[in-house]
Write a protein that holds these residues in place. Structure first.
Motif, PDB file in Angstrom:
ATOM      1  N   UNK A 137       0.724  -1.393  -0.068  1.00 38.05           N
ATOM      2  CA  UNK A 137      -0.114   0.036  -0.010  1.00 38.05           C
ATOM      3  C   UNK A 137       0.906   1.270   0.021  1.00 38.05           C
ATOM      4  N   UNK A 138       2.134   1.193  -0.377  1.00 40.25           N
ATOM      5  CA  UNK A 138       2.979   2.231  -0.344  1.00 40.25           C
ATOM      6  C   UNK A 138       3.394   2.967   1.129  1.00 40.25           C
ATOM      7  N   UNK A 139       3.033   2.135   2.072  1.00 40.03           N
ATOM      8  CA  UNK A 139       3.292   2.738   3.351  1.00 40.03           C
ATOM      9  C   UNK A 139       4.657   3.282   3.658  1.00 40.03           C
ATOM     10  N   UNK A 140       5.498   2.171   3.542  1.00 38.86           N
ATOM     11  CA  UNK A 140       7.047   2.287   3.135  1.00 38.86           C
ATOM     12  C   UNK A 140       7.648   2.356   1.886  1.00 38.86           C
ATOM     13  N   UNK A 141       7.608   3.121   0.969  1.00 37.61           N
ATOM     14  CA  UNK A 141       8.128   2.917  -0.579  1.00 37.61           C
ATOM     15  C   UNK A 141       9.566   2.521  -0.494  1.00 37.61           C
ATOM     16  N   UNK A 142      10.248   2.699   0.328  1.00 38.78           N
ATOM     17  CA  UNK A 142      11.752   2.704   0.437  1.00 38.78           C
ATOM     18  C   UNK A 142      11.901   1.125   0.775  1.00 38.78           C
ATOM     19  N   UNK A 143      11.007   0.207   1.038  1.00 39.30           N
ATOM     20  CA  UNK A 143      11.156  -1.161   1.159  1.00 39.30           C
ATOM     21  C   UNK A 143      10.561  -2.010   0.131  1.00 39.30           C
ATOM     22  N   UNK A 144      10.215  -1.662  -0.997  1.00 39.99           N
ATOM     23  CA  UNK A 144       9.645  -2.080  -2.012  1.00 39.99           C
ATOM     24  C   UNK A 144      10.622  -2.895  -3.046  1.00 39.99           C
ATOM     25  N   UNK A 145      10.060  -3.861  -3.635  1.00 35.02           N
ATOM     26  CA  UNK A 145      10.873  -4.608  -4.700  1.00 35.02           C
ATOM     27  C   UNK A 145      11.698  -3.481  -5.799  1.00 35.02           C
ATOM     28  N   UNK A 146      10.713  -2.634  -6.297  1.00 39.82           N
ATOM     29  CA  UNK A 146      11.331  -1.813  -7.108  1.00 39.82           C
ATOM     30  C   UNK A 146      12.277  -0.940  -6.541  1.00 39.82           C
ATOM     31  N   UNK A 147      12.318  -0.231  -5.324  1.00 39.83           N
ATOM     32  CA  UNK A 147      13.405   0.385  -4.607  1.00 39.83           C
ATOM     33  C   UNK A 147      14.408  -0.536  -4.542  1.00 39.83           C
ATOM     34  N   UNK A 148      14.539  -1.675  -3.944  1.00 36.35           N
ATOM     35  CA  UNK A 148      15.435  -2.542  -3.879  1.00 36.35           C
ATOM     36  C   UNK A 148      16.371  -2.726  -4.871  1.00 36.35           C
ATOM     37  N   UNK A 149      15.582  -3.002  -6.185  1.00 37.83           N
ATOM     38  CA  UNK A 149      16.252  -3.464  -7.625  1.00 37.83           C
ATOM     39  C   UNK A 149      17.142  -1.955  -7.762  1.00 37.83           C
TER      40      UNK A 149
END
Length: 232
Positions: A137-149
């Motif tokens: 839900x975009x709660x913490x966007x810097x934990x997403x798969x896209x950010x990680x990549x």
């Protein structure tokens, strides 16, 4: 050193530390704990205890000045109260924006700083504990798969192909993280996740609720003490 673990002293980073120690051995693991202006130091105190339990070297870094003008409710001087409800309920009020306990680009800053520290100590990999529930839900966007990549590619390229990022829980739930930690004997009783800085965990902030649910889904009782009247 082989691995640096971005290490808050919370549940997820403690499982990361346990995994790194199991793979490389305590002598080859460095734990990096960051102060970022949070209202309490309970996690940092926990990180010291868990690092001592594993016998790993621990470094600290103060990045509080960077966030001094942020209004994230986790930070000193911020206006507003830390929400005491599920993340799903919090997200209903944000209109697609992160929740108010999101520290602006924290993982981006931490991982960039950790890359410099890791390279200075000859490490070849950084571990961090982002998991799927935090990204929902975009709660913490810097934990997403896209950010990680993206951050993984940036660190690998920027380090001259010398340093990789490992996010072992990026597609796993909090319950799965607890399961993994239980299997390798992580001392959950030494960890701290609560956003409040009381003597005991509050049991009602978003991260406490997630933690309690994760243990419950594994048929386990969280060994951390909670305030009276707390029930999952």
């Amino acid at each position: 050193m082989k691995a640096l673990v971005l290490f808050s002293g919370g549940l997820d980073s403690s499982v990361c530390l346990g995994l790194a120690v199991k793979k490389y051995g305590a002598d080859e693991v460095l734990a990096l704990s960051v102060f970022y202006g949070q209202k309490h130091k309970k996690e940092l105190e926990a990180s010291e205890k868990v690092a001592a339990y594993y016998g790993v070297k621990r470094l600290t870094l103060d990045l509080g000045e960077i966030f001094k003008d942020s209004n994230c409710t986790l930070l000193e001087g911020a206006k507003g109260e830390i929400p005491h409800e599920d993340y799903a309920d919090q997200l209903k009020k944000t209109d697609g924006a992160p929740v108010n306990t999101y520290v602006p680009f924290r993982n981006g800053l931490f991982l960039s700083s950790a890359a410099s520290v890791a390279l200075s100590h000859g490490c070849e990999v950084i571990y961090y504990g982002a998991h799927a529930d935090d990204a929902a839900g975009n709660a913490y966007p810097d934990t997403s798969k896209a950010f990680n990549r993206a951050i993984s590619d940036a660190v690998y390229i920027g380090s001259g192909n010398a340093l990789k990022i490992e996010a072992p829980f990026i597609d796993k739930t909090k319950a799965q993280v607890v399961e993994m930690g239980t299997e390798i004997g992580v001392p959950f009783e030494l960890t701290w996740s609560c956003y409040e800085g009381h003597d005991k965990a509050c049991g009602t902030c978003g991260t406490c609720r997630d933690r309690l649910q994760a243990f419950s889904l594994n048929g386990l009782i969280d060994p951390v003490e909670y305030e009276e009247g707390t029930e999952f």
